[in-house]
Design an enzyme around this catalytic site. Structure first.
Site, PDB file in Angstrom:
ATOM      1  N   ASP A  85       0.844  -1.189   0.000  1.00 62.61           N
ATOM      2  CA  ASP A  85       0.000   0.000   0.000  1.00 62.61           C
ATOM      3  C   ASP A  85       0.889   1.254   0.000  1.00 62.61           C
ATOM      4  OD1 ASP A  85      -1.749   2.057   0.573  1.00 62.61           O
ATOM      5  OD2 ASP A  85      -2.938   0.867   1.994  1.00 62.61           O
ATOM      6  N   SER A 152      -8.359  14.093 -14.045  1.00 64.82           N
ATOM      7  CA  SER A 152      -9.651  13.749 -14.620  1.00 64.82           C
ATOM      8  C   SER A 152     -10.381  14.996 -15.119  1.00 64.82           C
ATOM      9  CB  SER A 152     -10.482  13.075 -13.527  1.00 64.82           C
ATOM     10  OG  SER A 152     -11.819  12.958 -13.918  1.00 64.82           O
ATOM     11  N   TYR A 177     -14.175  12.239  -4.412  1.00 60.79           N
ATOM     12  CA  TYR A 177     -13.226  11.699  -5.407  1.00 60.79           C
ATOM     13  C   TYR A 177     -12.697  12.834  -6.296  1.00 60.79           C
ATOM     14  CZ  TYR A 177     -11.512   9.885  -9.798  1.00 60.79           C
ATOM     15  OH  TYR A 177     -10.729   9.679 -10.920  1.00 60.79           O
ATOM     16  N   LYS A 181      -8.707  14.824  -6.856  1.00 62.79           N
ATOM     17  CA  LYS A 181      -7.950  15.149  -8.080  1.00 62.79           C
ATOM     18  C   LYS A 181      -7.563  16.630  -8.086  1.00 62.79           C
ATOM     19  CE  LYS A 181      -7.913  11.033  -9.742  1.00 62.79           C
ATOM     20  NZ  LYS A 181      -6.677  10.246  -9.642  1.00 62.79           N
ATOM     21  N   LEU A 228     -20.755   3.438 -17.872  1.00 59.68           N
ATOM     22  CA  LEU A 228     -21.650   3.033 -18.962  1.00 59.68           C
ATOM     23  C   LEU A 228     -21.174   1.790 -19.720  1.00 59.68           C
ATOM     24  CD1 LEU A 228     -24.126   3.666 -20.737  1.00 59.68           C
ATOM     25  CD2 LEU A 228     -22.649   5.159 -22.097  1.00 59.68           C
ATOM     26  N   ARG A 323     -29.561  10.558 -13.372  1.00 60.00           N
ATOM     27  CA  ARG A 323     -28.718  10.166 -12.235  1.00 60.00           C
ATOM     28  C   ARG A 323     -28.241  11.452 -11.555  1.00 60.00           C
ATOM     29  NH1 ARG A 323     -23.342   6.604 -13.420  1.00 60.00           N
ATOM     30  NH2 ARG A 323     -22.667   8.519 -14.422  1.00 60.00           N
TER      31      ARG A 323
HETATM   32  P1  NAD Z   1      -8.152   1.020 -11.315  1.00 63.82           P
HETATM   33  O1  NAD Z   1      -8.876   0.950 -10.019  1.00 63.82           O
HETATM   34  O2  NAD Z   1      -8.419  -0.027 -12.318  1.00 63.82           O
HETATM   35  O3  NAD Z   1      -6.581   1.073 -11.042  1.00 63.82           O
HETATM   36  C1  NAD Z   1      -6.031   1.682  -9.911  1.00 63.82           C
HETATM   37  C2  NAD Z   1      -5.061   0.686  -9.283  1.00 63.82           C
HETATM   38  O4  NAD Z   1      -4.444   1.286  -8.138  1.00 63.82           O
HETATM   39  C3  NAD Z   1      -5.737  -0.595  -8.792  1.00 63.82           C
HETATM   40  O5  NAD Z   1      -5.073  -1.703  -9.342  1.00 63.82           O
HETATM   41  C4  NAD Z   1      -5.610  -0.544  -7.274  1.00 63.82           C
HETATM   42  O6  NAD Z   1      -5.455  -1.837  -6.720  1.00 63.82           O
HETATM   43  C5  NAD Z   1      -4.381   0.329  -7.090  1.00 63.82           C
HETATM   44  N1  NAD Z   1      -4.329   1.086  -5.839  1.00 63.82           N
HETATM   45  C6  NAD Z   1      -5.280   1.916  -5.327  1.00 63.82           C
HETATM   46  N2  NAD Z   1      -4.848   2.461  -4.180  1.00 63.82           N
HETATM   47  C7  NAD Z   1      -3.600   1.981  -3.956  1.00 63.82           C
HETATM   48  C8  NAD Z   1      -2.646   2.177  -2.934  1.00 63.82           C
HETATM   49  N3  NAD Z   1      -2.880   2.960  -1.888  1.00 63.82           N
HETATM   50  N4  NAD Z   1      -1.460   1.527  -3.018  1.00 63.82           N
HETATM   51  C9  NAD Z   1      -1.197   0.711  -4.066  1.00 63.82           C
HETATM   52  N5  NAD Z   1      -2.057   0.493  -5.056  1.00 63.82           N
HETATM   53  C10 NAD Z   1      -3.254   1.113  -5.005  1.00 63.82           C
HETATM   54  O7  NAD Z   1      -8.428   2.473 -11.925  1.00 63.82           O
HETATM   55  P2  NAD Z   1      -8.143   3.030 -13.386  1.00 63.82           P
HETATM   56  O8  NAD Z   1      -9.437   3.176 -14.088  1.00 63.82           O
HETATM   57  O9  NAD Z   1      -7.047   2.283 -14.029  1.00 63.82           O
HETATM   58  O10 NAD Z   1      -7.678   4.500 -13.009  1.00 63.82           O
HETATM   59  C11 NAD Z   1      -6.310   4.823 -12.863  1.00 63.82           C
HETATM   60  C12 NAD Z   1      -6.197   6.270 -12.444  1.00 63.82           C
HETATM   61  O11 NAD Z   1      -6.830   7.103 -13.415  1.00 63.82           O
HETATM   62  C13 NAD Z   1      -6.856   6.608 -11.103  1.00 63.82           C
HETATM   63  O12 NAD Z   1      -6.040   7.568 -10.453  1.00 63.82           O
HETATM   64  C14 NAD Z   1      -8.169   7.225 -11.515  1.00 63.82           C
HETATM   65  O13 NAD Z   1      -8.650   8.114 -10.545  1.00 63.82           O
HETATM   66  C15 NAD Z   1      -7.774   7.953 -12.778  1.00 63.82           C
HETATM   67  N6  NAD Z   1      -8.900   8.187 -13.697  1.00 63.82           N
HETATM   68  C16 NAD Z   1      -9.638   7.132 -14.124  1.00 63.82           C
HETATM   69  C17 NAD Z   1     -10.705   7.348 -14.991  1.00 63.82           C
HETATM   70  C18 NAD Z   1     -11.579   6.210 -15.448  1.00 63.82           C
HETATM   71  O14 NAD Z   1     -12.689   6.460 -15.923  1.00 63.82           O
HETATM   72  N7  NAD Z   1     -11.139   4.962 -15.361  1.00 63.82           N
HETATM   73  C19 NAD Z   1     -10.995   8.650 -15.439  1.00 63.82           C
HETATM   74  C20 NAD Z   1     -10.196   9.700 -14.988  1.00 63.82           C
HETATM   75  C21 NAD Z   1      -9.142   9.457 -14.118  1.00 63.82           C
HETATM   76  C1  WQD Z   2     -21.347   8.108 -18.807  1.00 64.35           C
HETATM   77  C2  WQD Z   2     -22.754   8.444 -19.279  1.00 64.35           C
HETATM   78  C3  WQD Z   2     -24.391   8.492 -17.514  1.00 64.35           C
HETATM   79  C4  WQD Z   2     -24.221   4.243 -16.559  1.00 64.35           C
HETATM   80  C5  WQD Z   2     -17.329   9.004 -14.422  1.00 64.35           C
HETATM   81  C6  WQD Z   2     -16.752   9.766 -13.261  1.00 64.35           C
HETATM   82  C7  WQD Z   2     -15.664  10.684 -13.718  1.00 64.35           C
HETATM   83  C8  WQD Z   2     -14.610   9.953 -14.518  1.00 64.35           C
HETATM   84  C9  WQD Z   2     -15.206   9.092 -15.578  1.00 64.35           C
HETATM   85  C10 WQD Z   2     -12.750   9.361 -13.124  1.00 64.35           C
HETATM   86  C11 WQD Z   2     -23.465   9.389 -18.335  1.00 64.35           C
HETATM   87  C12 WQD Z   2     -24.701   7.384 -18.511  1.00 64.35           C
HETATM   88  C13 WQD Z   2     -24.004   5.477 -17.136  1.00 64.35           C
HETATM   89  C14 WQD Z   2     -25.491   3.619 -16.754  1.00 64.35           C
HETATM   90  C15 WQD Z   2     -26.189   5.477 -18.093  1.00 64.35           C
HETATM   91  N1  WQD Z   2     -13.845   9.067 -13.715  1.00 64.35           N
HETATM   92  N2  WQD Z   2     -24.956   6.089 -17.890  1.00 64.35           N
HETATM   93  N3  WQD Z   2     -26.413   4.270 -17.521  1.00 64.35           N
HETATM   94  O1  WQD Z   2     -20.334   9.905 -15.316  1.00 64.35           O
HETATM   95  O2  WQD Z   2     -19.003  10.651 -17.313  1.00 64.35           O
HETATM   96  O3  WQD Z   2     -17.838   9.920 -15.342  1.00 64.35           O
HETATM   97  O4  WQD Z   2     -16.253   8.272 -15.044  1.00 64.35           O
HETATM   98  O5  WQD Z   2     -12.201  10.417 -13.000  1.00 64.35           O
HETATM   99  O6  WQD Z   2     -15.135  11.270 -12.581  1.00 64.35           O
HETATM  100  O7  WQD Z   2     -17.806  10.502 -12.670  1.00 64.35           O
HETATM  101  O8  WQD Z   2     -19.058   8.231 -16.711  1.00 64.35           O
HETATM  102  O9  WQD Z   2     -19.539   5.973 -17.522  1.00 64.35           O
HETATM  103  O10 WQD Z   2     -20.568   6.726 -15.339  1.00 64.35           O
HETATM  104  O11 WQD Z   2     -21.390   7.691 -17.460  1.00 64.35           O
HETATM  105  O12 WQD Z   2     -27.057   6.020 -18.774  1.00 64.35           O
HETATM  106  O13 WQD Z   2     -25.742   2.532 -16.224  1.00 64.35           O
HETATM  107  O14 WQD Z   2     -23.540   7.238 -19.289  1.00 64.35           O
HETATM  108  O15 WQD Z   2     -25.560   9.127 -17.094  1.00 64.35           O
HETATM  109  O16 WQD Z   2     -24.251  10.219 -19.129  1.00 64.35           O
HETATM  110  P1  WQD Z   2     -19.160   9.745 -16.154  1.00 64.35           P
HETATM  111  P2  WQD Z   2     -20.114   7.072 -16.703  1.00 64.35           P
END
Ligand code: NAD
Ligand code: WQD
Length: 373
Positions: A85, A152, A177, A181, A228, A323
């Site tokens: 961690d 993000s 969350y 960021k 989604l 939502r």
């Molecule tokens: P994910 O959960 O699949 O990957 C994150 C990884 O970090 C996981 O494998 C988890 O086990 C590990 N982790 C979390 N906390 C930890 C800790 N304290 N020590 C060690 N490992 C730890 O998420 P992801 O979708 O790959 O996202 C990666 C990054 O991108 C995150 O910072 C997330 O906030 C950011 N992000 C994701 C999205 C998205 O939609 N997926 C969008 C914008 C930003």
């Molecule tokens: C996309 C669209 C929903 C699910 C989230 C986080 C954001 C970022 C990306 C990390 C929206 C619609 C969704 C469903 C639906 N993550 N939807 N039915 O909301 O843009 O962003 O992920 O930083 O912080 O908030 O992504 O995939 O949840 O939704 O109609 O069952 O799909 O309303 O319009 P979102 P999402």
């Protein structure tokens, strides 16, 4: 010996010397935190494909160790993996003492579920901020060149102008969350101000979707998906009965919300470019911020249509109420990333949704095979 023969021999000798030199030259070593996660694992693949040495740190709180097998099958290389961690400052320090030759860090590790962060805000602040602070402390101690940070588009909220540029005002975060960021970007700004020898790049992702085209790695949400595309693929495969479309009364082309969905492999490639920019001292500012999206907005209905077309699957869905907390429309102005990083999203929406579907099928088939054993 004629002059030309001597010249050829000389060239050969130089080439052999160069090969020997490169053979012994240390590969550039990148720490990928959260490297067994969704975006991290795709980035590890792209880094290894480009010849980087990768060490992953992940505590597996939201990923599985088998992801390493997928990465190995795709690239032929098993990355070094350390499970702990990153909030544990002692373990983090010991890690950096052991791996004292890391050149740069890509910091993905964080919790990312918006709804859960509302329920458990302190868990989110502790995990996402403590881990970042521990990483920064060790950058300072060990002279690492810099950090690429996962930010993000959530920091923009509902922007006044679309497409949204990097200089758009940051809006009050809608969730703990999102706030982690925003605070993380501020912490990095303050850190870089007093540690100008280190560079940082924050990449603000829009909506990452899809999977590697091999279907060996992909997105693996634990429990019921909030996002989604995983909900769509799980519905199509029969794991969920029906997709709920959250509202069709928005002020958009078809009444559903608009997002900028970006292929995860395109996204991963941007990280390679960003880390190279740091290592090769090409940054123009000590802390830079880039939007990572396609520049195109798609509605929920457009995603459903594209999924049905690309995969030949009929999706069971119904429109339900909005939502809470959803943004009506957001998509990226990608010019800065395109021009300054020389990176552009290339993979089409249809291909991306097909990759998500292929991953879902591959993963479920593998899982049912394992369950039978
Ligand atoms: P994910 O959960 O699949 O990957 C994150 C990884 O970090 C996981 O494998 C988890 O086990 C590990 N982790 C979390 N906390 C930890 C800790 N304290 N020590 C060690 N490992 C730890 O998420 P992801 O979708 O790959 O996202 C990666 C990054 O991108 C995150 O910072 C997330 O906030 C950011 N992000 C994701 C999205 C998205 O939609 N997926 C969008 C914008 C930003
Ligand atoms: C996309 C669209 C929903 C699910 C989230 C986080 C954001 C970022 C990306 C990390 C929206 C619609 C969704 C469903 C639906 N993550 N939807 N039915 O909301 O843009 O962003 O992920 O930083 O912080 O908030 O992504 O995939 O949840 O939704 O109609 O069952 O799909 O309303 O319009 P979102 P999402």
């Amino acid at each position: 010996m004629s002059k030309s023969v001597a010249k050829i021999k000389n060239i050969k000798l130089i080439n052999i010397r160069q090969i020997l030199k490169y053979k012994h030259m240390k590969k550039t070593k990148i720490l990928v935190t959260g490297g067994t996660g969704y975006i991290g694992s795709h980035t590890v693949v792209e880094l290894q494909n480009k010849g980087f040495e990768v060490v992953i740190v992940d505590n597996l709180s939201n990923s599985h160790i088998e992801v390493l097998d997928g990465i190995t099958e795709i690239t032929g290389i098993r990355p070094t993996f350390e499970q702990f961690d990153l909030c544990d400052s002692e373990k983090t320090k010991n890690f950096f003492t052991k791996h004292n030759d890391i050149d740069a860090i890509i910091h993905f590790a964080a919790f990312k579920a918006v709804g859960e962060s509302v329920e458990k805000p302190l868990m989110y602040y502790r995990n996402n901020l403590d881990s970042l602070i521990n990483i920064l402390e060790n950058i300072q101690l060990s002279g690492i060149k810099g950090l690429v940070f996962s930010s993000s588009c959530t920091v923009y909220g509902q922007p006044d102008e679309l497409p949204v540029t990097e200089i758009a005002p940051i809006q009050k975060a809608m969730s703990p969350y999102g706030n982690t960021k925003q605070i993380a970007e501020e912490i990095i700004t303050d850190f870089i101000n007093v540690n100008p020898n280190s560079k940082a790049i924050a990449l603000r992702y829009f909506n990452p979707i899809g999977a590697h085209k091999s279907a060996k790695i992909g997105e693996l949400p634990i429990g019921v998906p909030n996002n989604l595309v995983p909900f769509i693929t799980q519905t199509a495969i029969g794991l969920r009965e029906q997709l709920s479309v959250f509202g069709n009364d928005y002020n958009t082309v078809d009444g559903t919300c608009i997002r900028d969905y970006i292929n995860v492999v395109d996204l991963a490639k941007a990280h390679v470019v960003a880390v190279e920019r740091i290592i090769e001292n090409k940054t123009k500012f000590n802390f830079e911020v880039f939007n990572l999206g396609t520049g195109n907005g798609s509605s929920v209905f457009e995603i459903i249509n594209s999924f049905e077309k690309a995969t030949n699957q009929k999706l069971n869905y119904k429109v339900v109420a909005r939502r809470a907390g959803d943004i009506e429309k957001v998509f990226a102005d990608t010019r800065f990333a395109n021009e300054e990083l020389g990176w552009k999203a290339e993979i089409s929406l249809d291909e991306t949704l097909l990759s998500a579907w292929n991953w879902e099928k591959y993963y479920r088939a593998k899982k049912s095979l394992l369950n039978k054993e």
